[in-house]
Design a protein around this motif. Structure first.
Motif, PDB file in Angstrom:
ATOM      1  N   PRO A 154      -8.475  20.266  -9.052  1.00 16.22           N
ATOM      2  CA  PRO A 154      -7.548  19.155  -8.538  1.00 16.22           C
ATOM      3  C   PRO A 154      -5.982  19.644  -9.165  1.00 16.22           C
ATOM      4  N   PHE A 155      -5.990  21.036  -9.615  1.00 21.63           N
ATOM      5  CA  PHE A 155      -4.833  21.497 -10.002  1.00 21.63           C
ATOM      6  C   PHE A 155      -3.856  21.902  -9.020  1.00 21.63           C
ATOM      7  N   LYS A 156      -2.520  21.977  -9.199  1.00 21.59           N
ATOM      8  CA  LYS A 156      -1.490  22.708  -8.597  1.00 21.59           C
ATOM      9  C   LYS A 156      -1.433  24.102  -9.198  1.00 21.59           C
ATOM     10  N   PRO A 157      -0.944  25.106  -8.449  1.00 24.48           N
ATOM     11  CA  PRO A 157      -1.052  26.576  -8.867  1.00 24.48           C
ATOM     12  C   PRO A 157      -0.693  26.641 -10.362  1.00 24.48           C
ATOM     13  N   TRP A 158       0.323  26.180 -10.679  1.00 24.37           N
ATOM     14  CA  TRP A 158       1.103  26.464 -11.759  1.00 24.37           C
ATOM     15  C   TRP A 158       0.226  25.672 -13.255  1.00 24.37           C
ATOM     16  N   GLN A 159      -0.556  24.527 -12.546  1.00 20.82           N
ATOM     17  CA  GLN A 159      -1.408  23.830 -13.485  1.00 20.82           C
ATOM     18  C   GLN A 159      -2.458  24.455 -13.803  1.00 20.82           C
ATOM     19  N   ALA A 160      -3.049  25.313 -12.560  1.00 19.73           N
ATOM     20  CA  ALA A 160      -4.206  26.079 -12.878  1.00 19.73           C
ATOM     21  C   ALA A 160      -4.015  27.492 -13.613  1.00 19.73           C
ATOM     22  N   PHE A 161      -2.721  27.889 -13.542  1.00 17.01           N
ATOM     23  CA  PHE A 161      -2.382  28.975 -14.288  1.00 17.01           C
ATOM     24  C   PHE A 161      -2.386  28.590 -15.684  1.00 17.01           C
ATOM     25  N   ALA A 162      -1.840  27.486 -16.266  1.00 20.60           N
ATOM     26  CA  ALA A 162      -1.692  26.793 -17.706  1.00 20.60           C
ATOM     27  C   ALA A 162      -3.087  26.737 -18.074  1.00 20.60           C
ATOM     28  N   MET A 163      -3.662  25.875 -17.424  1.00 18.36           N
ATOM     29  CA  MET A 163      -5.208  25.602 -17.735  1.00 18.36           C
ATOM     30  C   MET A 163      -5.950  26.663 -18.054  1.00 18.36           C
ATOM     31  N   GLY A 164      -5.709  27.899 -17.198  1.00 16.09           N
ATOM     32  CA  GLY A 164      -6.490  29.212 -17.219  1.00 16.09           C
ATOM     33  C   GLY A 164      -5.857  29.962 -18.517  1.00 16.09           C
ATOM     34  N   LEU A 165      -4.682  29.854 -18.911  1.00 16.71           N
ATOM     35  CA  LEU A 165      -4.304  30.551 -20.241  1.00 16.71           C
ATOM     36  C   LEU A 165      -4.721  29.817 -21.357  1.00 16.71           C
ATOM     37  N   ILE A 166      -4.970  28.386 -21.274  1.00 15.67           N
ATOM     38  CA  ILE A 166      -5.461  27.860 -22.274  1.00 15.67           C
ATOM     39  C   ILE A 166      -7.059  28.290 -22.843  1.00 15.67           C
ATOM     40  N   ALA A 167      -7.963  28.179 -21.496  1.00 15.13           N
ATOM     41  CA  ALA A 167      -9.272  28.159 -21.612  1.00 15.13           C
ATOM     42  C   ALA A 167      -9.591  29.784 -22.014  1.00 15.13           C
ATOM     43  N   GLY A 168      -8.764  30.759 -21.349  1.00 12.61           N
ATOM     44  CA  GLY A 168      -9.018  32.179 -21.596  1.00 12.61           C
ATOM     45  C   GLY A 168      -8.760  32.538 -22.794  1.00 12.61           C
ATOM     46  N   GLY A 169      -7.446  32.182 -23.464  1.00  8.29           N
ATOM     47  CA  GLY A 169      -6.988  32.441 -24.855  1.00  8.29           C
ATOM     48  C   GLY A 169      -7.973  31.899 -25.700  1.00  8.29           C
ATOM     49  N   SER A 170      -8.259  30.701 -25.639  1.00  6.76           N
ATOM     50  CA  SER A 170      -9.284  30.163 -26.770  1.00  6.76           C
ATOM     51  C   SER A 170     -10.699  30.802 -26.604  1.00  6.76           C
ATOM     52  N   GLY A 171     -11.380  30.956 -25.346  1.00  4.91           N
ATOM     53  CA  GLY A 171     -12.520  31.583 -25.404  1.00  4.91           C
ATOM     54  C   GLY A 171     -12.604  32.987 -26.085  1.00  4.91           C
ATOM     55  N   LEU A 172     -11.298  33.800 -25.921  1.00  8.60           N
ATOM     56  CA  LEU A 172     -11.316  35.042 -26.507  1.00  8.60           C
ATOM     57  C   LEU A 172     -11.143  34.836 -28.249  1.00  8.60           C
ATOM     58  N   LEU A 173     -10.509  33.911 -28.456  1.00  5.40           N
ATOM     59  CA  LEU A 173     -10.414  33.488 -30.033  1.00  5.40           C
ATOM     60  C   LEU A 173     -11.799  33.141 -30.591  1.00  5.40           C
ATOM     61  N   GLY A 174     -12.632  32.451 -29.745  1.00  5.71           N
ATOM     62  CA  GLY A 174     -13.866  31.965 -30.097  1.00  5.71           C
ATOM     63  C   GLY A 174     -14.998  33.161 -30.391  1.00  5.71           C
ATOM     64  N   GLU A 175     -14.689  34.161 -29.320  1.00  3.85           N
ATOM     65  CA  GLU A 175     -15.494  35.330 -29.251  1.00  3.85           C
ATOM     66  C   GLU A 175     -15.192  36.282 -30.509  1.00  3.85           C
ATOM     67  N   PHE A 176     -14.097  36.339 -30.888  1.00  4.53           N
ATOM     68  CA  PHE A 176     -13.532  36.934 -32.219  1.00  4.53           C
ATOM     69  C   PHE A 176     -14.113  36.407 -33.538  1.00  4.53           C
ATOM     70  N   VAL A 177     -14.268  34.876 -33.415  1.00  9.02           N
ATOM     71  CA  VAL A 177     -14.737  34.453 -34.512  1.00  9.02           C
ATOM     72  C   VAL A 177     -16.274  34.445 -34.614  1.00  9.02           C
ATOM     73  N   MET A 178     -16.914  34.624 -33.578  1.00  7.98           N
ATOM     74  CA  MET A 178     -18.359  34.960 -33.456  1.00  7.98           C
ATOM     75  C   MET A 178     -18.766  36.365 -33.910  1.00  7.98           C
ATOM     76  N   LYS A 179     -17.711  37.159 -33.879  1.00  6.12           N
ATOM     77  CA  LYS A 179     -17.863  38.594 -34.319  1.00  6.12           C
ATOM     78  C   LYS A 179     -17.865  38.255 -35.900  1.00  6.12           C
ATOM     79  N   ALA A 180     -17.120  37.570 -36.350  1.00  8.50           N
ATOM     80  CA  ALA A 180     -16.921  37.710 -37.926  1.00  8.50           C
ATOM     81  C   ALA A 180     -18.073  37.221 -38.163  1.00  8.50           C
ATOM     82  N   LEU A 181     -18.755  35.987 -37.574  1.00 15.41           N
ATOM     83  CA  LEU A 181     -19.873  35.541 -38.267  1.00 15.41           C
ATOM     84  C   LEU A 181     -20.993  36.538 -38.016  1.00 15.41           C
ATOM     85  N   LYS A 182     -21.014  37.558 -37.072  1.00 15.87           N
ATOM     86  CA  LYS A 182     -22.301  38.508 -37.009  1.00 15.87           C
ATOM     87  C   LYS A 182     -22.053  39.517 -37.993  1.00 15.87           C
TER      88      LYS A 182
END
Length: 353
Positions: free
Chosen positions: A250-278
């Protein structure tokens, strides 16, 4: 684009799956013919890693397809099963005692089912606070009633964190299927696909760039591949992939970009946290097999597969194999990205359900 928009929602999603499985089929066929060539040891190791990632992609695509075919109820049950397996994998590698059994039973058979029941019933306001408020208060109370103060804070924090990642975080993925966008009814599957693709592209990009960029790891003791430059570029490429997929959302291109930036950035930080747990539990992958044994005082001794022979030959004759299949390695970015993405979308578009 006009021809695609004229298709029904079911036809659009069916076409999406044909494209996804077709692409995976071509990649698998190419990988098969490529594997027939003679390879040195380092190339063979890379091939093995690629095959493992390809199997994970097939598994993810199949789970996504099953969640769509089975409808909202089936998708909720399916993700609930994934949460159960992921939580079991997490707890397997954590230090627990006999007195934690009641708390663990509550986590697996009370908290997890109630969380997904709230998702399936679209009680979004309650499901967002059920675990961080009610479950986080209840778990320590149950542990305290067992009368064991040894390492009390550490043990309960680990159980709570496992619930947070494996249940709370992952439960937001099927919740996306139930969001009601005006004029986009029934297209929640596209949002899940959008989230998975963005998180995967960001993760792959960061790992690839970390090998090419000059290594400046932010926390070398945790990960040699995580740096701010690699993180920013990975999130940016994930956002560009999201912008390219705007037409299925349902997003416009700039909305999809912003939502993708939020999702991608938070996912990478989450993977980093799980590496610390490992690193904390001393494993490279969540799928490492472990040997566990509960001592008379209630504590648990855990040894990796490399120590299996020594442990089996010791006086700990009752030690048994437990372990996992590496599921957490695959869903860690999604477990962190899903709640951030869900609440960003719901807040920005003022959605009630």
């Amino acid at each position: 684009m006009g021809w695609l928009r004229e298709l029904s929602v079911d036809q659009q999603i069916s076409l999406l799956f044909v494209m996804v499985f077709g692409a995976l089929g071509l990649v698998t066929l190419g990988a098969f013919f490529f594997s027939l060539r003679e390879r040195n040891s380092s190339a063979a190791a890379r091939d093995l890693r690629f095959k493992r990632d390809l199997r994970a992609a097939w598994l993810g695509a199949t789970v996504f397809w099953l969640s769509w075919v089975s409808g909202p109820l089936g998708a909720t049950l399916l993700f609930g099963l994934l949460s159960f397996l992921a939580l079991r994998e997490f707890i397997t590698l954590m230090h627990t005692r006999r007195s934690d059994h009641r708390s663990l039973l509550a986590a697996f058979f009370v908290v997890l089912p109630l969380q997904y029941a709230l998702v399936g019933n679209r009680n979004f306001d309650l499901f967002t606070v059920f675990i961080p408020v009610y479950a986080f208060i209840a778990i320590p109370v149950i542990s305290a009633l067992a009368g064991d103060p040894e390492r009390f804070l550490e043990r309960n924090a680990k159980i709570q964190w496992g619930i947070m990642v494996c249940v709370f975080g992952l439960s937001h993925a099927p919740a996306l299927l139930l969001l009601d966008f005006p004029q986009h009814a029934g297209q929640g599957a596209f949002l899940v696909f959008f989230l998975v693709v963005v998180a995967m592209v960001a993760q792959v990009t960061q790992e690839a760039l970390s090998r090419w960029l000059r290594r400046r790891p932010l926390a070398r003791a945790i990960s040699r591949s995580f740096s701010w430059r690699a993180w920013m570029l990975g999130a940016l490429v994930g956002a560009l992939a999201g912008a390219a997929l705007y037409w299925i959302t349902p997003f416009k291109p700039w909305q999809a970009f912003a939502m993708g930036l939020i999702a991608g950035g938070s996912g990478l930080l989450g993977e980093f946290v799980m590496k610390a747990l490992k690193k904390d539990v001393g494993v490279r992958f969540w799928g490492n097999r472990t040997l566990t044994h509960e001592m008379p005082d209630g504590s648990t001794i855990t040894a990796g597969s490399d120590s299996a022979g020594a442990l089996a030959g010791s006086s700990l004759s009752q030690a048994g194999l437990t372990g996992a299949v590496g599921l957490l390695d695959r869903i860690a970015p999604l477990a962190f990205a899903a709640p951030v993405f869900f609440h960003s979308v719901r807040w920005y578009f003022q959605l009630r359900g």
